[in-house]
Design a protein around this motif. Structure first.
Motif, PDB file in Angstrom:
ATOM      1  N   ARG A 259       0.837  -1.206   0.000  1.00 48.67           N
ATOM      2  CA  ARG A 259       0.000   0.000   0.000  1.00 48.67           C
ATOM      3  C   ARG A 259       0.871   1.255   0.000  1.00 48.67           C
ATOM      4  N   ARG A 260       1.929   1.216   0.800  1.00 50.47           N
ATOM      5  CA  ARG A 260       2.858   2.356   0.797  1.00 50.47           C
ATOM      6  C   ARG A 260       3.503   2.525  -0.579  1.00 50.47           C
ATOM      7  N   ALA A 261       3.842   1.419  -1.192  1.00 53.12           N
ATOM      8  CA  ALA A 261       4.478   1.493  -2.521  1.00 53.12           C
ATOM      9  C   ALA A 261       3.534   2.133  -3.540  1.00 53.12           C
ATOM     10  N   ILE A 262       2.272   1.776  -3.460  1.00 47.67           N
ATOM     11  CA  ILE A 262       1.273   2.391  -4.358  1.00 47.67           C
ATOM     12  C   ILE A 262       1.213   3.899  -4.113  1.00 47.67           C
ATOM     13  N   ASP A 263       1.187   4.284  -2.849  1.00 49.15           N
ATOM     14  CA  ASP A 263       1.133   5.711  -2.523  1.00 49.15           C
ATOM     15  C   ASP A 263       2.378   6.444  -3.029  1.00 49.15           C
ATOM     16  N   GLU A 264       3.520   5.795  -2.908  1.00 47.67           N
ATOM     17  CA  GLU A 264       4.760   6.420  -3.384  1.00 47.67           C
ATOM     18  C   GLU A 264       4.730   6.595  -4.900  1.00 47.67           C
ATOM     19  N   ALA A 265       4.239   5.581  -5.593  1.00 47.87           N
ATOM     20  CA  ALA A 265       4.128   5.707  -7.058  1.00 47.87           C
ATOM     21  C   ALA A 265       3.224   6.884  -7.419  1.00 47.87           C
ATOM     22  N   ALA A 266       2.107   6.985  -6.718  1.00 48.38           N
ATOM     23  CA  ALA A 266       1.181   8.093  -6.993  1.00 48.38           C
ATOM     24  C   ALA A 266       1.854   9.432  -6.734  1.00 48.38           C
ATOM     25  N   ALA A 267       2.594   9.528  -5.640  1.00 49.01           N
ATOM     26  CA  ALA A 267       3.265  10.788  -5.300  1.00 49.01           C
ATOM     27  C   ALA A 267       4.293  11.184  -6.353  1.00 49.01           C
ATOM     28  N   LEU A 268       4.903  10.181  -6.984  1.00 54.85           N
ATOM     29  CA  LEU A 268       5.913  10.447  -8.014  1.00 54.85           C
ATOM     30  C   LEU A 268       5.278  10.670  -9.388  1.00 54.85           C
ATOM     31  N   GLY A 269       3.976  10.467  -9.471  1.00 55.63           N
ATOM     32  CA  GLY A 269       3.323  10.539 -10.777  1.00 55.63           C
ATOM     33  C   GLY A 269       3.641   9.336 -11.652  1.00 55.63           C
ATOM     34  N   ALA A 270       4.102   8.251 -11.043  1.00 56.55           N
ATOM     35  CA  ALA A 270       4.408   7.044 -11.834  1.00 56.55           C
ATOM     36  C   ALA A 270       3.116   6.288 -12.111  1.00 56.55           C
ATOM     37  N   PRO A 271       2.824   5.996 -13.355  1.00 58.84           N
ATOM     38  CA  PRO A 271       1.562   5.307 -13.655  1.00 58.84           C
ATOM     39  C   PRO A 271       1.592   3.823 -13.299  1.00 58.84           C
ATOM     40  N   VAL A 272       2.788   3.308 -13.035  1.00 59.33           N
ATOM     41  CA  VAL A 272       2.960   1.859 -12.900  1.00 59.33           C
ATOM     42  C   VAL A 272       3.813   1.533 -11.672  1.00 59.33           C
ATOM     43  N   LEU A 273       3.321   0.569 -10.871  1.00 62.45           N
ATOM     44  CA  LEU A 273       4.141  -0.024  -9.815  1.00 62.45           C
ATOM     45  C   LEU A 273       4.497  -1.441 -10.242  1.00 62.45           C
ATOM     46  N   VAL A 274       5.784  -1.703 -10.385  1.00 62.02           N
ATOM     47  CA  VAL A 274       6.237  -3.041 -10.795  1.00 62.02           C
ATOM     48  C   VAL A 274       6.200  -3.973  -9.590  1.00 62.02           C
ATOM     49  N   LEU A 275       5.600  -5.154  -9.788  1.00 60.50           N
ATOM     50  CA  LEU A 275       5.488  -6.147  -8.720  1.00 60.50           C
ATOM     51  C   LEU A 275       6.430  -7.319  -8.971  1.00 60.50           C
ATOM     52  N   VAL A 276       7.398  -7.469  -8.085  1.00 63.03           N
ATOM     53  CA  VAL A 276       8.233  -8.676  -8.070  1.00 63.03           C
ATOM     54  C   VAL A 276       7.673  -9.540  -6.941  1.00 63.03           C
ATOM     55  N   SER A 277       7.059 -10.656  -7.316  1.00 61.09           N
ATOM     56  CA  SER A 277       6.093 -11.290  -6.429  1.00 61.09           C
ATOM     57  C   SER A 277       6.664 -12.055  -5.253  1.00 61.09           C
ATOM     58  N   GLY A 278       7.964 -12.261  -5.223  1.00 58.58           N
ATOM     59  CA  GLY A 278       8.576 -12.985  -4.112  1.00 58.58           C
ATOM     60  C   GLY A 278       8.660 -14.475  -4.386  1.00 58.58           C
ATOM     61  N   GLY A 279       9.498 -15.149  -3.583  1.00 59.41           N
ATOM     62  CA  GLY A 279       9.755 -16.569  -3.805  1.00 59.41           C
ATOM     63  C   GLY A 279       8.897 -17.449  -2.915  1.00 59.41           C
ATOM     64  N   LEU A 280       9.396 -18.652  -2.678  1.00 60.41           N
ATOM     65  CA  LEU A 280       8.730 -19.590  -1.780  1.00 60.41           C
ATOM     66  C   LEU A 280       9.006 -19.210  -0.336  1.00 60.41           C
ATOM     67  N   SER A 281       8.060 -19.509   0.533  1.00 62.35           N
ATOM     68  CA  SER A 281       8.318 -19.349   1.956  1.00 62.35           C
ATOM     69  C   SER A 281       9.408 -20.332   2.368  1.00 62.35           C
ATOM     70  N   GLU A 282      10.117 -19.991   3.405  1.00 65.49           N
ATOM     71  CA  GLU A 282      11.183 -20.834   3.949  1.00 65.49           C
ATOM     72  C   GLU A 282      10.687 -22.271   4.149  1.00 65.49           C
ATOM     73  N   GLY A 283      11.393 -23.203   3.529  1.00 64.23           N
ATOM     74  CA  GLY A 283      11.063 -24.618   3.728  1.00 64.23           C
ATOM     75  C   GLY A 283       9.916 -25.135   2.879  1.00 64.23           C
ATOM     76  N   SER A 284       9.280 -24.257   2.111  1.00 63.25           N
ATOM     77  CA  SER A 284       8.122 -24.688   1.321  1.00 63.25           C
ATOM     78  C   SER A 284       8.545 -25.272  -0.023  1.00 63.25           C
ATOM     79  N   ARG A 285       7.763 -26.265  -0.483  1.00 61.98           N
ATOM     80  CA  ARG A 285       7.920 -26.784  -1.845  1.00 61.98           C
ATOM     81  C   ARG A 285       6.638 -26.536  -2.650  1.00 61.98           C
ATOM     82  N   ASP A 286       5.759 -25.692  -2.124  1.00 61.61           N
ATOM     83  CA  ASP A 286       4.426 -25.524  -2.708  1.00 61.61           C
ATOM     84  C   ASP A 286       4.385 -24.330  -3.666  1.00 61.61           C
ATOM     85  N   LEU A 287       4.906 -24.569  -4.853  1.00 61.48           N
ATOM     86  CA  LEU A 287       4.983 -23.506  -5.847  1.00 61.48           C
ATOM     87  C   LEU A 287       3.585 -23.089  -6.316  1.00 61.48           C
TER      88      LEU A 287
END
Lengths: 268, 268
Positions: A76-104
Motif C-alpha cells: 500500500r505504501r508502494a502504491i502511494d509512493e508511485a502516486a506521489a511520483l506521478g508514476a503510472p505503474v508499480l512493478v510487482l516482483v512477487s517474491g519466492g517460496l516461503s522458507e522450507g516450502s515446496r508448494d509452488l
C-alpha cells in the motif's frame, strides 16, 4: 522524441540529482525509479526534483514480495509512493517460496489473492499494478511468477486499469511461447511496462547482477520491441540493467552506452 | 528392488572401481555414467567392471552440443559408447547459441535436424537418444532446449524407439506446464530417463555446480516421481547432482545421503 527511458537500477550508484541532470543533458525525458533510492532522497523532494527537470517517471520498482510478513502494508505504501511520483505503474516482483516450502502452486495462488487485495487501493491511487515474470532461475527466492503466460493468468481476474504485466526481455528471452503471450497481452491490453537488458554469461554468484546493456549479449531485443509494438504497446522502453560491472562505471558513460545500445539493437 | 540409480556425476571424484564397489555394498544395482570418466578408465574395461559387478548402466551422459564443430562424429561415437556399455539411453544436452548469435529459434531448429541425422545410427546401435531440456538459465551457453514441451516437439517427428526425452526435476521444477507435458510424454511413450536433484540457493558463479541432493531444497521431487509413474514410466530414478560441496565429500557418504534423500522425498 525517443521512447528510451533510463531505469535508475542501471546506474545504481549515480545520485538522484546527478542522474536527473545527466538525463536532461542527454535528452532523455523519462526515468524508472526504485523505492529505496527515492526514500533515501526523500519522496517529496524526489518528486519535485524529477518534475522540475521535466522528466516523467515511467515506473516505480518495486512492490510485491508477497511471502514476506507485512506485505500488504508495504505494498500500500508502494502504491502511494508511485502516486506521489506521478508514476503510472508499480512493478510487482512477487517474491519466492516461503522458507522450507515446496508448494509452488500455492505460492502462485497467493500472489493472485494478494494482488486482488491491493486492487481497490491501486485504483483509488490511479496506479497500475504490473506483474513482472522473472527468469525461472529466480523462482525459489525472488519471484514465483516465471512466464508471461503465468503473469497474464494472474492478471486476468482483475480490471485492466488496475493490473497489467511487465515484459522484460532479460527474463523472457528463452521462452518460445513468449511471442504468443505478447500477442495475448496486447489483445487483453495488459502490457504496462516494457524493459530491456541483455543476457551475458557466465552468470555471477547469486545471479542477480549479471545482466548486460542492450547489444552486449544474445537477446534479440529488437524482436521483442517489434512484438510489443505489434501488440499495440506505445509506451516507454526502459533500459534496466543489474550489473556489478556496469555499476562500477560513471553514470554519464553508462547512460551513453545504454542509449547507444538502445539505438543500435532495440529501436528501428 | 529399488528404482534408485546413482548417476556418477553425483560422486564426481569417486574413481569408477570405488563407485562400483560402493554401489554393490549399498545394494544399488544401477548407475548412470559419463563419457569422460568412462573414456579415462577405458571403455571396454569400464563395461566389464560394471557388468561383472552385476550393475546395469541406465544412461550415458552426454551427447549433443550440436553447435560445436564435429558434433556429428562425436555423437556417433557417443552412441557407440552407450551401446558398448549396454546403456539403453544416450542423454543429449543440445548445446547453446553459436558465438555472437541471437537466433534461438534457428538453434532449436538445428537441434531437430541434427537429431534426425543421428536416428539411423542410434536405431542400428539399439540406443535411444534422450533430449534433455535444461533450465532456462542454461539456454545461451549449454542447452537451447528449455522446456519439456520443446523437447517433445523436437522428438515428435522421430520414431519412439529412437528418440525420447529426459525428465530432470532440477531443470523443470519451476514450469507450471510440466505436469501436462509429462502426461503428454507418457501418452507418446517418450520418457526415456528420469533424473532428480534439488534446487538450492544462492546459485554459485557459473550456476552449474549449485544443485542439492533430493530433500535439500525446494523441489517437490515426489510429485514428479508420481507424475512420471502415472504417465506410465517404470524405469530407474537417477539421482544426479552437480555440486562442488557434494563433490568434496567421500563417495560412500554421498551415496548414503542420496539414498536417504531418495527414500524420504522421492519414493512412496
Amino acid at each position: 522524441m525517443t521512447r528510451f527511458a533510463l531505469n535508475s537500477a542501471t546506474t545504481k550508484h549515480w545520485p538522484l540529482p546527478d542522474l536527473v541532470a545527466g538525463c536532461v543533458r542527454a535528452g532523455v525525458d523519462q526515468v524508472g525509479l526504485w523505492r529505496e533510492e527515492v526514500a533515501a532522497f526523500g519522496l517529496d523532494k524526489a518528486a519535485a526534483l524529477v518534475s522540475d527537470a521535466g522528466l516523467a517517471v515511467t515506473s516505480l520498482c518495486r512492490g510485491g514480495f508477497f511471502a514476506d510478513p507485512g506485505w500488504e502494508d508495504d505494498n500500500r505504501r508502494a502504491i502511494d509512493e508511485a502516486a506521489a511520483l506521478g508514476a503510472p505503474v508499480l512493478v510487482l516482483v512477487s517474491g519466492g517460496l516461503s522458507e522450507g516450502s515446496r508448494d509452488l502452486d500455492g505460492a502462485r495462488a497467493h500472489v493472485g489473492d494478494a494482488i486482488g487485495r491491493l486492487v481497490p487501493h491501486a485504483q483509488a491511487a490511479g496506479v497500475k499494478l504490473a506483474i513482472e515474470p522473472l527468469h525461472p532461475m529466480f523462482a525459489a527466492d525472488r519471484c514465483v511468477v516465471s512466464t508471461l503466460g503465468q503473469a497474464l493468468d494472474l492478471a486476468a481476474p482483475h480490471p485492466v486499469d488496475a493490473v497489467g504485466v511487465v515484459v522484460d526481455t532479460y527474463h523472457l528471452w528463452w521462452d518460445d511461447q513468449v511471442w504468443a503471450q505478447i500477442e495475448r497481452a496486447g489483445r487483453q491490453r495488459r502490457i504496462a511496462c516494457f524493459q530491456v537488458a541483455d543476457w551475458v554469461t557466465p552468470l555471477p554468484a547469486g545471479v542477480l547482477l549479471g545482466r548486460g546493456l542492450p547489444g552486449d549479449g544474445c537477446v534479440d531485443n529488437r524482436r521483442f520491441r517489434r512484438a510489443v509494438d505489434a501488440a499495440g504497446y506505445t509506451g516507454p522502453v526502459e533500459v534496466e540493467v543489474f550489473s556489478a560491472e556496469v555499476w562500477a562505471r560513471p553514470g554519464d558513460e553508462v547512460l551513453d552506452a545504454a542509449l547507444r545500445g538502445y539505438r543500435e539493437t532495440v529501436e528501428g
